[in-house]
Design an enzyme around this catalytic site. Structure first.
Site, PDB file in Angstrom:
ATOM      1  N   GLN A 273      -0.755  -3.104  -9.581  1.00 26.68           N
ATOM      2  CA  GLN A 273      -1.656  -3.319  -8.455  1.00 26.68           C
ATOM      3  C   GLN A 273      -2.938  -4.040  -8.843  1.00 26.68           C
ATOM      4  O   GLN A 273      -3.477  -4.828  -8.072  1.00 26.68           O
ATOM      5  CB  GLN A 273      -1.977  -1.968  -7.801  1.00 26.68           C
ATOM      6  CG  GLN A 273      -0.751  -1.340  -7.163  1.00 26.68           C
ATOM      7  CD  GLN A 273      -0.920   0.136  -6.842  1.00 26.68           C
ATOM      8  OE1 GLN A 273      -1.931   0.755  -7.176  1.00 26.68           O
ATOM      9  NE2 GLN A 273       0.070   0.719  -6.182  1.00 26.68           N
ATOM     10  N   TRP A 510     -12.997   9.901 -13.852  1.00 22.78           N
ATOM     11  CA  TRP A 510     -11.980  10.375 -12.907  1.00 22.78           C
ATOM     12  C   TRP A 510     -12.252  11.819 -12.501  1.00 22.78           C
ATOM     13  O   TRP A 510     -12.262  12.714 -13.350  1.00 22.78           O
ATOM     14  CB  TRP A 510     -10.604  10.264 -13.575  1.00 22.78           C
ATOM     15  CG  TRP A 510      -9.410  10.672 -12.777  1.00 22.78           C
ATOM     16  CD1 TRP A 510      -8.923  10.079 -11.649  1.00 22.78           C
ATOM     17  CD2 TRP A 510      -8.497  11.753 -13.082  1.00 22.78           C
ATOM     18  NE1 TRP A 510      -7.769  10.715 -11.236  1.00 22.78           N
ATOM     19  CE2 TRP A 510      -7.481  11.750 -12.100  1.00 22.78           C
ATOM     20  CE3 TRP A 510      -8.455  12.709 -14.102  1.00 22.78           C
ATOM     21  CZ2 TRP A 510      -6.443  12.674 -12.103  1.00 22.78           C
ATOM     22  CZ3 TRP A 510      -7.416  13.623 -14.103  1.00 22.78           C
ATOM     23  CH2 TRP A 510      -6.417  13.607 -13.118  1.00 22.78           C
ATOM     24  N   ARG A 511     -12.533  12.016 -11.245  1.00 21.62           N
ATOM     25  CA  ARG A 511     -12.486  13.368 -10.679  1.00 21.62           C
ATOM     26  C   ARG A 511     -11.030  13.587 -10.264  1.00 21.62           C
ATOM     27  O   ARG A 511     -10.501  12.893  -9.403  1.00 21.62           O
ATOM     28  CB  ARG A 511     -13.428  13.498  -9.478  1.00 21.62           C
ATOM     29  CG  ARG A 511     -13.307  14.841  -8.783  1.00 21.62           C
ATOM     30  CD  ARG A 511     -14.204  14.993  -7.566  1.00 21.62           C
ATOM     31  NE  ARG A 511     -13.757  16.158  -6.820  1.00 21.62           N
ATOM     32  CZ  ARG A 511     -12.933  16.129  -5.783  1.00 21.62           C
ATOM     33  NH1 ARG A 511     -12.477  14.955  -5.329  1.00 21.62           N
ATOM     34  NH2 ARG A 511     -12.539  17.245  -5.191  1.00 21.62           N
ATOM     35  N   ASP A 513      -7.343  14.224  -9.048  1.00 18.89           N
ATOM     36  CA  ASP A 513      -6.680  14.397  -7.756  1.00 18.89           C
ATOM     37  C   ASP A 513      -5.383  15.190  -7.889  1.00 18.89           C
ATOM     38  O   ASP A 513      -4.727  15.466  -6.894  1.00 18.89           O
ATOM     39  CB  ASP A 513      -6.374  13.031  -7.133  1.00 18.89           C
ATOM     40  CG  ASP A 513      -5.473  12.177  -8.014  1.00 18.89           C
ATOM     41  OD1 ASP A 513      -4.249  12.287  -7.869  1.00 18.89           O
ATOM     42  OD2 ASP A 513      -5.979  11.418  -8.845  1.00 18.89           O
ATOM     43  N   HIS A 545     -12.578   9.006  -7.068  1.00 23.96           N
ATOM     44  CA  HIS A 545     -12.457  10.289  -6.369  1.00 23.96           C
ATOM     45  C   HIS A 545     -13.711  11.152  -6.367  1.00 23.96           C
ATOM     46  O   HIS A 545     -13.643  12.323  -5.969  1.00 23.96           O
ATOM     47  CB  HIS A 545     -11.289  11.131  -6.930  1.00 23.96           C
ATOM     48  CG  HIS A 545      -9.996  10.413  -7.033  1.00 23.96           C
ATOM     49  ND1 HIS A 545      -9.457   9.701  -5.989  1.00 23.96           N
ATOM     50  CD2 HIS A 545      -9.124  10.273  -8.074  1.00 23.96           C
ATOM     51  CE1 HIS A 545      -8.311   9.166  -6.369  1.00 23.96           C
ATOM     52  NE2 HIS A 545      -8.095   9.483  -7.635  1.00 23.96           N
ATOM     53  N   GLU A 566     -10.865   4.490  -6.239  1.00 23.22           N
ATOM     54  CA  GLU A 566     -10.263   5.183  -5.101  1.00 23.22           C
ATOM     55  C   GLU A 566     -11.263   6.216  -4.613  1.00 23.22           C
ATOM     56  O   GLU A 566     -11.808   6.991  -5.405  1.00 23.22           O
ATOM     57  CB  GLU A 566      -8.951   5.864  -5.502  1.00 23.22           C
ATOM     58  CG  GLU A 566      -7.829   4.880  -5.764  1.00 23.22           C
ATOM     59  CD  GLU A 566      -6.519   5.567  -6.124  1.00 23.22           C
ATOM     60  OE1 GLU A 566      -6.494   6.818  -6.143  1.00 23.22           O
ATOM     61  OE2 GLU A 566      -5.544   4.865  -6.393  1.00 23.22           O
ATOM     62  N   TYR A 569      -9.487  11.702  -2.187  1.00 26.59           N
ATOM     63  CA  TYR A 569      -8.362  11.995  -1.308  1.00 26.59           C
ATOM     64  C   TYR A 569      -8.632  13.192  -0.406  1.00 26.59           C
ATOM     65  O   TYR A 569      -8.160  13.268   0.723  1.00 26.59           O
ATOM     66  CB  TYR A 569      -7.109  12.343  -2.135  1.00 26.59           C
ATOM     67  CG  TYR A 569      -6.507  11.260  -2.983  1.00 26.59           C
ATOM     68  CD1 TYR A 569      -6.860   9.920  -2.847  1.00 26.59           C
ATOM     69  CD2 TYR A 569      -5.538  11.581  -3.935  1.00 26.59           C
ATOM     70  CE1 TYR A 569      -6.285   8.947  -3.634  1.00 26.59           C
ATOM     71  CE2 TYR A 569      -4.952  10.607  -4.732  1.00 26.59           C
ATOM     72  CZ  TYR A 569      -5.326   9.296  -4.578  1.00 26.59           C
ATOM     73  OH  TYR A 569      -4.748   8.341  -5.368  1.00 26.59           O
TER      74      TYR A 569
END
Length: 668
Positions: A273, A510-511, A513, A545, A566, A569
């Site tokens: 991606q 990164w938190r 997910d 996140h 991102e 979520y």
């Protein structure tokens, strides 16, 4: 403005079965992990650690237990790096190498075991079968697993020549029809790396993959697969053929990093991606999905971002040279055969590879000038005593519980983590604090939040720091942060940069997910990266996140090349995610009083999975100032509900159900 405090991914996976290369066929497990019943690393350790299971109890596993290959004796002059570091030399046969690698490549996604493998200078494996991999024998051929770093010890990548492949394959979720299981694919292929080697690609399926009706590990002749997502860098590699960075059957992959490397053939990106390639040489590049950025890359494709391409639209941006760069420090054998760490100089406006270890390229530090820290033996007190005594630091693979931060107060100190060495706080402290000094290099570490909550996990310079050296910037390289995942953790800010002229090269904050200790009120984290220093550069910044502004840039003259994000979520409802009267918190926030800032190649992705119509007003929020500019911006609706109303400020169309992508070529 007020003072700002300092993929489609694994939402579909709670854990991934280990042993892709050596055990049963991998299957995806249920989507969302329940929050851990108790918080913190100590309580989570038993469930996070790899669990051994008799072969007879593993469905589809029919081979005997893997042999325990003895390690060769180290040279007398080498220090003791502990049991998690292995040195392979030319006395090892290919079969012995493959058998050993098969014992360290099967960690679970949130295992607490770590591995560093070094190849001594030499040639490994046979090139005889290179034109027909299906019948090749005597090759070095292994999957690279979680928390496994493989590196050569030569002064040049070609000093370690591998005939074979060190490869990464996606999760095989549907063995009988793998083309039907694109998710998760490689979306959780994190935390692994290869560096400083030449590879003549000869790849075959390994382990039980070879017995599948459609093996994932098959490639074309002279091609190797490295289908990864975040925190899986390739550095200083010489790939003497083609490289594919996605699964054989088009499985999803979500972001990767290639630097100071040469790929003589074609890199096939396929379903990958987004991808960042820096200061490298490529024969050709094929493909692109959303955000492909090349900086200082010889042979890079021409920019086509936002332009019509066939029936679609271009996603590629090429920058001729990298404004500020420094390659990663690395362990190697110097001219006398002794171990040393080479520390490359920083460069400006550079392009192409630089593999020199001469004095014009950097400096070499003998291993005797390093303190070799080991899991279970060293703690904050012992490591800090060594740092205070003037030593540099090697963190051997392991998880280090720290009741105080590692304090780096000497200019030009080098901290080198091996095998994804992980640091976790036990008293609400930071894990690394760099003083008001210049030229510090920190590379190859992972910080894992814990409880009680930390205000900051990694702090570069105290607040108000002024000391810097633009020619020798403090540099964070391959530094990764997790808030939740291995266990429950809380941290207000993951990385805070106060020192001017800092360089961040390949960061993933990164938190979590998915994994252990996951929940809106369980693994709390407001910000991934906060930059207060001036003239800070980020090359390859991944931040995901977090619950408020994910990246905040308060300093002047900042610049970012490649940003992947991102938004969280798990927002329970819109009321829980409001920046005053503004919908949601920006993924990338430049403070209102900043006069000069640039960013190129940004992606903000939306996947709200709570069934609520959650909206983010704009992915990027920045002042309208003559010196503030952006190029090649993308917003993506991945799945779920809600969406993003604008790409940047009030510019760029909304992404939501039915509208996947919105692009802004330049802003303003």
């Amino acid at each position: 403005m007020r003072t700002l405090r300092t993929t489609l991914r694994g939402a579909a996976v709670a854990a991934v079965a280990a042993s892709l290369a050596a055990g049963a066929a991998v299957t995806a497990l249920p989507a969302t992990a329940a929050p851990a019943t108790a918080e913190g690393r100590t309580m989570a350790k038993a469930s996070a650690t790899k669990q051994a299971e008799p072969a007879a109890q593993q469905p589809g596993k029919h081979k005997p237990a893997k042999p325990k290959t003895p390690k060769p004796k180290k040279a007398a002059a080498d220090p003791d790096f502990g049991p998690n570091v292995t040195f392979i030399d030319e006395t090892w046969t290919a079969d012995r190498i493959n058998a050993f690698l098969d014992t360290v490549n099967d960690e679970a996604e949130f295992s607490q075991d770590r591995h560093q493998v070094f190849f001594e200078p030499g040639t490994y494996g046979s090139a005889a079968g290179q034109d027909d991999p299906a019948t090749a024998t005597g090759i070095v051929n292994a999957h690279v697993g979680y928390y496994e770093s493989i590196a050569g010890l030569g002064g040049q990548p070609g000093d370690v020549q591998i005939n074979g492949a060190l490869h990464v394959e996606p999760v095989v979720g549907c063995p009988n029809e793998p083309w039907a299981c694109a998710d998760p694919g490689s979306l959780t292929r994190f935390w692994r790396s290869i560096s400083n080697m030449g590879i003549n690609p000869i790849q075959r399926p390994v382990g039980d993959d070879a017995a599948l009706p459609y093996p994932a590990g098959v490639t074309e002749p002279h091609q190797m697969r490295f289908a990864v997502s975040q925190a899986a860098p390739m550095r200083r590699m010489d790939i003497q053929g083609d490289l594919t960075i996605f699964g054989r059957y088009g499985e999803f992959a979500s972001g990767g990093y290639l630097a100071n490397s040469r790929v003589s053939g074609t890199i096939a990106s396929g379903s990958q991606q987004q991808w960042f390639t820096r200061n490298s040489e490529v024969g050709a590049w094929d493909g692109g999905v959303w955000n492909m950025l090349f900086s200082g890359v010889t042979g890079a494709p021409a920019t086509n971002f936002g332009q019509p391409v066939g029936e679609g639209v271009g996603v590629t941006t090429t920058v001729g040279s990298t404004p500020v760069s420094r390659e990663a420090p690395f362990l190697y054998r110097d001219g006398s055969g002794e171990l040393a760490v080479f520390v490359p100089n920083a460069k400006t406006d550079s392009s192409g590879t630089d593999w020199s270890t001469g004095p014009e390229a950097g400096g070499s530090i003998g291993i005797s000038d390093f303190y070799i820290a080991k899991e279970g033996t060293d703690d904050a007190a012992s490591i800090n005593a060594a740092l205070a005594g003037g030593k540099n630091l090697v963190l051997t693979p392991g998880v280090y519980e720290l009741d105080a931060p590692l304090r780096i107060d000497r200019a030009d100190t080098v901290v080198l983590g091996l095998g994804y060495a992980s640091l976790t706080p036990t008293a609400g402290n930071a894990v690394v604090e760099i003083g008001d000094v210049a030229g510090v290099k920190v590379a190859g570490i992972t910080a894992d939040a814990n409880v009680p909550e930390s205000e900051t996990l990694i702090q570069v310079g105290p607040q108000g720091a002024t000391v810097s050296d633009a020619g020798d910037p403090t540099t964070l390289t391959d530094v990764f942060v997790r808030v939740g995942g291995p266990w429950a953790g809380k941290a207000v800010t993951s990385i805070e940069v106060n020192s001017p002229d800092t360089l961040m090269d390949h960061i993933w904050a990164w938190r979590g997910d998915h994994g252990n200790g996951i929940g809106w009120d369980v693994n709390t984290g407001a910000h991934g990266v906060v930059v207060n220093g001036d003239r800070v550069t980020a090359t390859g910044l991944f931040v995901e996140h977090y619950q408020e502004e994910q990246t905040i840039w308060n300093g002047e003259d900042g610049q970012t090349l490649f940003y992947q994000n991102e938004i969280p979520y798990d927002v329970p409802n819109q009321a829980a995610w409001m920046d005053g009267d503004r919908l949601g918190y920006a993924a990338y926030r430049v403070a209102d009083d900043v006069q000069n800032h640039t960013a190129t190649g940004t992606g903000t992705y939306s996947f709200f999975n709570q069934g609520q119509d959650i909206r983010l007003e704009s992915g990027i929020q920045a002042p309208n100032a003559p010196g503030v500019s952006f190029r090649s911006l993308t917003a993506i609706f991945l799945n779920g509900s809600g969406g993003i109303n604008h790409v940047i400020n009030d510019t760029g169309g909304a992404v939501q159900q039915g509208t996947q992508r919105s692009q802004v070529v330049t802003y303003p």
